[in-house]
Scaffold this motif. Structure first.
Motif, PDB file in Angstrom:
ATOM      1  N   ASN A  46     -19.987  11.581 -43.953  1.00  0.00           N
ATOM      2  CA  ASN A  46     -19.663  12.207 -42.673  1.00  0.00           C
ATOM      3  C   ASN A  46     -18.181  12.600 -42.686  1.00  0.00           C
ATOM      4  O   ASN A  46     -17.352  11.935 -42.077  1.00  0.00           O
ATOM      5  N   PRO A  47     -17.852  13.698 -43.376  1.00  0.00           N
ATOM      6  CA  PRO A  47     -16.442  14.103 -43.481  1.00  0.00           C
ATOM      7  C   PRO A  47     -15.890  14.570 -42.136  1.00  0.00           C
ATOM      8  O   PRO A  47     -16.656  14.882 -41.219  1.00  0.00           O
ATOM      9  N   PRO A  48     -14.574  14.638 -42.003  1.00  0.00           N
ATOM     10  CA  PRO A  48     -13.983  15.105 -40.747  1.00  0.00           C
ATOM     11  C   PRO A  48     -14.438  16.530 -40.439  1.00  0.00           C
ATOM     12  O   PRO A  48     -14.521  17.367 -41.335  1.00  0.00           O
ATOM     13  N   ARG A  49     -14.713  16.776 -39.189  1.00  0.00           N
ATOM     14  CA  ARG A  49     -15.151  18.104 -38.750  1.00  0.00           C
ATOM     15  C   ARG A  49     -14.040  18.864 -38.044  1.00  0.00           C
ATOM     16  O   ARG A  49     -14.200  20.043 -37.738  1.00  0.00           O
ATOM     17  N   TYR A  50     -12.932  18.163 -37.778  1.00  0.00           N
ATOM     18  CA  TYR A  50     -11.797  18.774 -37.099  1.00  0.00           C
ATOM     19  C   TYR A  50     -10.520  18.389 -37.823  1.00  0.00           C
ATOM     20  O   TYR A  50     -10.407  17.296 -38.363  1.00  0.00           O
ATOM     21  N   ARG A  51      -9.541  19.293 -37.818  1.00  0.00           N
ATOM     22  CA  ARG A  51      -8.243  18.959 -38.406  1.00  0.00           C
ATOM     23  C   ARG A  51      -7.411  18.214 -37.374  1.00  0.00           C
ATOM     24  O   ARG A  51      -7.650  18.315 -36.169  1.00  0.00           O
ATOM     25  N   GLU A  52      -6.452  17.466 -37.858  1.00  0.00           N
ATOM     26  CA  GLU A  52      -5.562  16.737 -36.959  1.00  0.00           C
ATOM     27  C   GLU A  52      -4.603  17.714 -36.295  1.00  0.00           C
ATOM     28  O   GLU A  52      -4.272  18.764 -36.852  1.00  0.00           O
ATOM     29  N   THR A  53      -4.150  17.356 -35.098  1.00  0.00           N
ATOM     30  CA  THR A  53      -3.199  18.177 -34.365  1.00  0.00           C
ATOM     31  C   THR A  53      -2.343  17.289 -33.478  1.00  0.00           C
ATOM     32  O   THR A  53      -2.693  16.136 -33.222  1.00  0.00           O
ATOM     33  N   THR A  54      -1.226  17.809 -33.044  1.00  0.00           N
ATOM     34  CA  THR A  54      -0.390  17.102 -32.073  1.00  0.00           C
ATOM     35  C   THR A  54      -0.749  17.601 -30.676  1.00  0.00           C
ATOM     36  O   THR A  54      -1.306  18.695 -30.520  1.00  0.00           O
ATOM     37  N   VAL A  55      -0.431  16.832 -29.673  1.00  0.00           N
ATOM     38  CA  VAL A  55      -0.657  17.271 -28.294  1.00  0.00           C
ATOM     39  C   VAL A  55       0.141  18.543 -28.035  1.00  0.00           C
ATOM     40  O   VAL A  55      -0.352  19.493 -27.421  1.00  0.00           O
ATOM     41  N   HIS A  56       1.353  18.597 -28.549  1.00  0.00           N
ATOM     42  CA  HIS A  56       2.207  19.769 -28.359  1.00  0.00           C
ATOM     43  C   HIS A  56       1.530  21.026 -28.919  1.00  0.00           C
ATOM     44  O   HIS A  56       1.450  22.054 -28.243  1.00  0.00           O
ATOM     45  N   ASP A  57       1.041  20.965 -30.155  1.00  0.00           N
ATOM     46  CA  ASP A  57       0.406  22.132 -30.768  1.00  0.00           C
ATOM     47  C   ASP A  57      -0.884  22.512 -30.046  1.00  0.00           C
ATOM     48  O   ASP A  57      -1.176  23.695 -29.843  1.00  0.00           O
ATOM     49  N   TYR A  58      -1.667  21.518 -29.641  1.00  0.00           N
ATOM     50  CA  TYR A  58      -2.915  21.790 -28.918  1.00  0.00           C
ATOM     51  C   TYR A  58      -2.624  22.472 -27.587  1.00  0.00           C
ATOM     52  O   TYR A  58      -3.263  23.462 -27.229  1.00  0.00           O
ATOM     53  N   MET A  59      -1.646  21.965 -26.852  1.00  0.00           N
ATOM     54  CA  MET A  59      -1.300  22.559 -25.559  1.00  0.00           C
ATOM     55  C   MET A  59      -0.700  23.953 -25.742  1.00  0.00           C
ATOM     56  O   MET A  59      -0.999  24.864 -24.972  1.00  0.00           O
ATOM     57  N   GLN A  60       0.122  24.131 -26.752  1.00  0.00           N
ATOM     58  CA  GLN A  60       0.719  25.442 -27.012  1.00  0.00           C
ATOM     59  C   GLN A  60      -0.386  26.461 -27.302  1.00  0.00           C
ATOM     60  O   GLN A  60      -0.355  27.581 -26.792  1.00  0.00           O
ATOM     61  N   TYR A  61      -1.361  26.087 -28.119  1.00  0.00           N
ATOM     62  CA  TYR A  61      -2.487  26.983 -28.409  1.00  0.00           C
ATOM     63  C   TYR A  61      -3.291  27.254 -27.134  1.00  0.00           C
ATOM     64  O   TYR A  61      -3.629  28.402 -26.834  1.00  0.00           O
ATOM     65  N   SER A  62      -3.593  26.216 -26.377  1.00  0.00           N
ATOM     66  CA  SER A  62      -4.402  26.373 -25.169  1.00  0.00           C
ATOM     67  C   SER A  62      -3.736  27.287 -24.150  1.00  0.00           C
ATOM     68  O   SER A  62      -4.395  28.108 -23.515  1.00  0.00           O
ATOM     69  N   LEU A  63      -2.440  27.157 -24.003  1.00  0.00           N
ATOM     70  CA  LEU A  63      -1.724  27.978 -23.024  1.00  0.00           C
ATOM     71  C   LEU A  63      -1.508  29.414 -23.493  1.00  0.00           C
ATOM     72  O   LEU A  63      -1.253  30.295 -22.681  1.00  0.00           O
ATOM     73  N   SER A  64      -1.635  29.648 -24.798  1.00  0.00           N
ATOM     74  CA  SER A  64      -1.394  30.998 -25.318  1.00  0.00           C
ATOM     75  C   SER A  64      -2.671  31.824 -25.441  1.00  0.00           C
ATOM     76  O   SER A  64      -2.615  32.993 -25.799  1.00  0.00           O
ATOM     77  N   THR A  65      -3.829  31.237 -25.152  1.00  0.00           N
ATOM     78  CA  THR A  65      -5.082  31.969 -25.272  1.00  0.00           C
ATOM     79  C   THR A  65      -5.693  32.200 -23.896  1.00  0.00           C
ATOM     80  O   THR A  65      -5.453  31.451 -22.958  1.00  0.00           O
ATOM     81  N   ALA A  66      -6.487  33.235 -23.811  1.00  0.00           N
ATOM     82  CA  ALA A  66      -7.121  33.589 -22.541  1.00  0.00           C
ATOM     83  C   ALA A  66      -8.250  32.617 -22.210  1.00  0.00           C
ATOM     84  O   ALA A  66      -8.825  31.976 -23.092  1.00  0.00           O
ATOM     85  N   LEU A  67      -8.561  32.519 -20.936  1.00  0.00           N
ATOM     86  CA  LEU A  67      -9.698  31.713 -20.485  1.00  0.00           C
ATOM     87  C   LEU A  67     -10.947  32.573 -20.621  1.00  0.00           C
ATOM     88  O   LEU A  67     -11.427  33.170 -19.673  1.00  0.00           O
ATOM     89  N   ASP A  68     -11.473  32.646 -21.838  1.00  0.00           N
ATOM     90  CA  ASP A  68     -12.615  33.512 -22.109  1.00  0.00           C
ATOM     91  C   ASP A  68     -13.925  32.742 -22.253  1.00  0.00           C
ATOM     92  O   ASP A  68     -14.948  33.305 -22.611  1.00  0.00           O
ATOM     93  N   GLY A  69     -13.893  31.455 -22.006  1.00  0.00           N
ATOM     94  CA  GLY A  69     -15.098  30.640 -22.116  1.00  0.00           C
ATOM     95  C   GLY A  69     -15.317  30.050 -23.499  1.00  0.00           C
ATOM     96  O   GLY A  69     -16.230  29.263 -23.694  1.00  0.00           O
ATOM     97  N   ALA A  70     -14.505  30.424 -24.466  1.00  0.00           N
ATOM     98  CA  ALA A  70     -14.648  29.879 -25.825  1.00  0.00           C
ATOM     99  C   ALA A  70     -14.062  28.474 -25.849  1.00  0.00           C
ATOM    100  O   ALA A  70     -12.975  28.247 -25.320  1.00  0.00           O
ATOM    101  N   PRO A  71     -14.770  27.522 -26.454  1.00  0.00           N
ATOM    102  CA  PRO A  71     -14.243  26.155 -26.523  1.00  0.00           C
ATOM    103  C   PRO A  71     -12.932  26.096 -27.304  1.00  0.00           C
ATOM    104  O   PRO A  71     -12.788  26.724 -28.343  1.00  0.00           O
ATOM    105  N   ARG A  72     -11.981  25.365 -26.784  1.00  0.00           N
ATOM    106  CA  ARG A  72     -10.674  25.232 -27.437  1.00  0.00           C
ATOM    107  C   ARG A  72     -10.780  24.493 -28.777  1.00  0.00           C
ATOM    108  O   ARG A  72      -9.954  24.671 -29.656  1.00  0.00           O
ATOM    109  N   LEU A  73     -11.802  23.662 -28.926  1.00  0.00           N
ATOM    110  CA  LEU A  73     -11.935  22.900 -30.160  1.00  0.00           C
ATOM    111  C   LEU A  73     -12.304  23.765 -31.368  1.00  0.00           C
ATOM    112  O   LEU A  73     -12.113  23.350 -32.501  1.00  0.00           O
TER     113      LEU A  73
END
Length: 86
Positions: free
Chosen positions: A54-81
């Motif tokens: 059961n290998p990892p399905r997601y890469r590691e990230t920091t809260v800062h990078d996750y929030m920066q990505y989330s705030l820079s993309t449109a709310l288009d209904g696509a999952p942030r993950l």
């Protein structure tokens, strides 16, 4: 994020709310943070849930990078993950 940390063992579900006839419905997203926590800490799948079978399905990230990505993309209904999916 919880789905990412559980390595897809626990799935998030999409949900929809229908307002009743008495008035509009208001939803509020709440984020809790500890401003003393380091912004460089990596978050990813819980190590005990990852193995050769059961290998990892997601890469590691920091809260800062996750929030920066989330705030820079449109709310288009696509999952942030999807951004973190390997």
């Amino acid at each position: 994020m919880f789905q990412m940390m559980s390595n897809d063992k626990l799935k998030s579900v999409e949900h929809r709310v229908v307002a009743n006839e008495k008035g509009s419905r208001v939803s509020v997203a709440c984020f809790f943070s500890n401003s003393l926590a380091p912004l460089t800490k990596l978050y990813g799948p819980i190590k005990e849930l990852v193995s050769d079978e059961n290998p990892p399905r997601y890469r590691e990230t920091t809260v800062h990078d996750y929030m920066q990505y989330s705030l820079s993309t449109a709310l288009d209904g696509a999952p942030r993950l999807l951004h973190l999916k390997l």
